[in-house]
Structures are given as structure tokens and as C-alpha cells.
Motif scaffolding. Structure first.
Motif, mmCIF file in Angstrom:
data_model
loop_
_atom_site.group_PDB
_atom_site.id
_atom_site.type_symbol
_atom_site.label_atom_id
_atom_site.label_comp_id
_atom_site.label_asym_id
_atom_site.label_seq_id
_atom_site.Cartn_x
_atom_site.Cartn_y
_atom_site.Cartn_z
ATOM 1 N N ARG A 86 0.820 -1.181 -0.145
ATOM 2 C CA ARG A 86 0.035 0.175 0.088
ATOM 3 C C ARG A 86 0.718 1.351 -0.060
ATOM 4 O O ARG A 86 1.832 1.039 0.637
ATOM 5 C CB ARG A 86 -0.913 -0.020 1.197
ATOM 6 C CG ARG A 86 -1.981 -0.986 1.272
ATOM 7 C CD ARG A 86 -2.716 -0.718 2.506
ATOM 8 N NE ARG A 86 -3.786 -2.114 2.532
ATOM 9 C CZ ARG A 86 -5.230 -1.808 2.032
ATOM 10 N NH1 ARG A 86 -5.378 -0.833 1.164
ATOM 11 N NH2 ARG A 86 -5.906 -2.817 1.990
ATOM 12 N N LYS A 87 0.464 2.365 -0.713
ATOM 13 C CA LYS A 87 0.952 3.671 -0.804
ATOM 14 C C LYS A 87 0.025 4.614 -0.428
ATOM 15 O O LYS A 87 -1.196 4.594 -1.087
ATOM 16 C CB LYS A 87 1.696 3.812 -2.048
ATOM 17 C CG LYS A 87 2.802 4.877 -1.785
ATOM 18 C CD LYS A 87 3.870 4.594 -1.103
ATOM 19 C CE LYS A 87 4.970 5.648 -1.169
ATOM 20 N NZ LYS A 87 6.028 5.454 -0.123
ATOM 21 N N ASN A 88 -0.023 5.391 0.562
ATOM 22 C CA ASN A 88 -0.739 6.487 0.929
ATOM 23 C C ASN A 88 -2.311 6.158 1.200
ATOM 24 O O ASN A 88 -3.382 6.514 0.845
ATOM 25 C CB ASN A 88 -0.875 7.387 -0.072
ATOM 26 C CG ASN A 88 0.340 8.259 -0.229
ATOM 27 O OD1 ASN A 88 0.855 8.487 0.621
ATOM 28 N ND2 ASN A 88 0.441 8.707 -1.495
ATOM 29 N N ASN A 89 -2.350 4.660 1.847
ATOM 30 C CA ASN A 89 -3.476 4.046 2.207
ATOM 31 C C ASN A 89 -4.067 3.438 1.112
ATOM 32 O O ASN A 89 -5.364 2.950 1.067
ATOM 33 C CB ASN A 89 -4.369 4.833 2.989
ATOM 34 C CG ASN A 89 -5.128 3.722 4.052
ATOM 35 O OD1 ASN A 89 -4.788 2.743 4.325
ATOM 36 N ND2 ASN A 89 -6.177 4.392 4.568
ATOM 37 N N ASN A 90 -3.597 3.344 -0.222
ATOM 38 C CA ASN A 90 -4.433 2.680 -1.388
ATOM 39 C C ASN A 90 -3.204 1.629 -1.647
ATOM 40 O O ASN A 90 -2.236 1.475 -1.690
ATOM 41 C CB ASN A 90 -4.028 3.750 -2.516
ATOM 42 C CG ASN A 90 -4.784 5.052 -2.476
ATOM 43 O OD1 ASN A 90 -5.984 4.870 -1.813
ATOM 44 N ND2 ASN A 90 -4.377 6.032 -2.760
ATOM 45 N N GLU A 92 -1.576 -0.740 -4.080
ATOM 46 C CA GLU A 92 -1.046 -0.642 -5.255
ATOM 47 C C GLU A 92 -0.295 -1.947 -5.613
ATOM 48 O O GLU A 92 0.401 -1.938 -6.881
ATOM 49 C CB GLU A 92 0.369 0.493 -4.989
ATOM 50 C CG GLU A 92 -0.024 1.906 -4.531
ATOM 51 C CD GLU A 92 -0.329 2.470 -5.703
ATOM 52 O OE1 GLU A 92 0.068 2.581 -6.727
ATOM 53 O OE2 GLU A 92 -0.893 3.644 -5.523
ATOM 54 N N HIS A 109 4.214 2.152 -9.821
ATOM 55 C CA HIS A 109 4.984 2.542 -8.648
ATOM 56 C C HIS A 109 5.145 1.173 -7.978
ATOM 57 O O HIS A 109 6.427 1.182 -7.482
ATOM 58 C CB HIS A 109 3.887 3.403 -7.837
ATOM 59 C CG HIS A 109 4.828 4.178 -6.757
ATOM 60 N ND1 HIS A 109 5.704 4.895 -6.907
ATOM 61 C CD2 HIS A 109 4.651 4.097 -5.337
ATOM 62 C CE1 HIS A 109 6.082 5.187 -5.713
ATOM 63 N NE2 HIS A 109 5.444 4.914 -4.867
#
Length: 168
Positions: A86-90, A92, A109
Motif C-alpha cells: 500500500r502507498k498512501n493507504n491505497n 498498489e 509505482h
């Protein structure tokens, strides 16, 4: 999950995976093959697990797990072979391993931050996308549709694990 997230799916085969694992924590000597034997008695000391040792698969798994955790992937609580990133709570990216076969889906990413790092760490063989065979499943990805072809019992088991992952 890959389809809903509009991720492309990929497979990676790892070359001589067990030899790329962590060093073994005990002393093991083996007799070399007859073709390589000399007149004198010789034994080879192993530094890494080789195919056939009882802990070879485990050592390889622990090596990959260590790398994924260092790359900030999160291991599934339901299936230890599944990781997500996850990145920024998304969400990925997703990563699944079965011995020396990796299956992954994710954003550019995720590819740059995780998959490329794994490629640098481990000696990779064939990499495929869109249409390939993975652990007995024929997988075909067209647009947002992913098709799996295999006997019904295996598909049901796979769908069960996917369902559990979604709701864990």
C-alpha cells in the motif's frame, strides 16, 4: 482484486531459487557426483540449501519474505504466500509466491518500488504477462477480465483464497 484495481498480472520464474536463499544454519557435507569424484575421498560443504534438503523450500521462502517485508509489503494473515503493498493507504500491488514462481499485479509505482528491487536481488528467468500458465492454471488477462482455466475444484479453492484475502 487485480481486475477491480485495473492491474495487469505478471508471472516471474526464478532461476535456481534454492541456491539464492539464505545461508543454512548448520553444517552439511555431501558426496560429489561420481563424474566429479577423484581418487581421494572428497566431501563438499554446503553453504546454501540445495534441492532435496528438507529445509530448502523453507529457507527460500524466508529469503523472499525478508526482502518483501524490507520493501514494506504486508504479509496476508490468512495465506503466508500472499503479500500486498500500500502507498498512501491505497492498494498498489499484490504478490503471490509458490516456490520459485511469482505472480504479481500492481501499479507502475509498485513495479518500480517492489518488483524491480526483487529482480535486482534474485536471478529471474522467464517473465510473462497477459497469457501464461501459473501453478497449473492457464491465466489470460484481457482488458479488465481475467480468465482462469483449470478443473473446477482448483478454481474453487483459488476463489476461496481470493475471497478470504478480500475480507481479511
Amino acid at each position: 482484486i487485480a481486475s477491480i484495481s485495473e492491474f495487469d498480472i505478471h508471472s516471474i520464474d526464478i532461476k535456481a531459487a534454492f541456491l539464492q536463499g539464505k545461508e543454512i544454519d548448520r553444517i552439511i557435507f555431501v558426496k560429489p557426483p561420481n563424474e566429479l569424484s577423484s581418487d581421494k575421498p572428497v566431501a563438499w560443504k554446503l553453504n546454501k540449501c540445495v534441492y532435496g534438503l528438507i529445509d530448502a523450500s523453507r529457507n527460500w521462502f524466508l529469503s523472499v519474505k525478508r526482502e518483501l517485508l524490507q520493501l514494506e509489503c504486508i504479509q496476508s494473515k490468512l495465506c503466508p504466500a500472499i503479500f500486498y503493498w500500500r502507498k498512501n493507504n491505497n492498494l498498489e500491488g499484490l504478490f503471490l509466491m509458490h516456490v520459485d514462481d511469482f505472480l504479481w499485479a500492481g501499479s507502475e509505482h509498485f513495479k518500480k518500488q517492489v518488483i524491480c528491487q526483487l529482480r535486482d536481488k534474485f536471478d529471474c528467468g522467464k517473465e510473462l504477462d497477459s497469457s501464461f500458465r501459473y501453478i497449473g492454471l492457464n491465466i489470460q488477462h484481457e482488458g479488465n477480465d481475467i480468465y482462469l482455466q483449470q478443473p473446477v475444484d482448483l478454481i474453487c479453492a483459488l476463489m476461496f483464497w481470493i475471497f478470504l484475502l478480500l475480507y481479511s
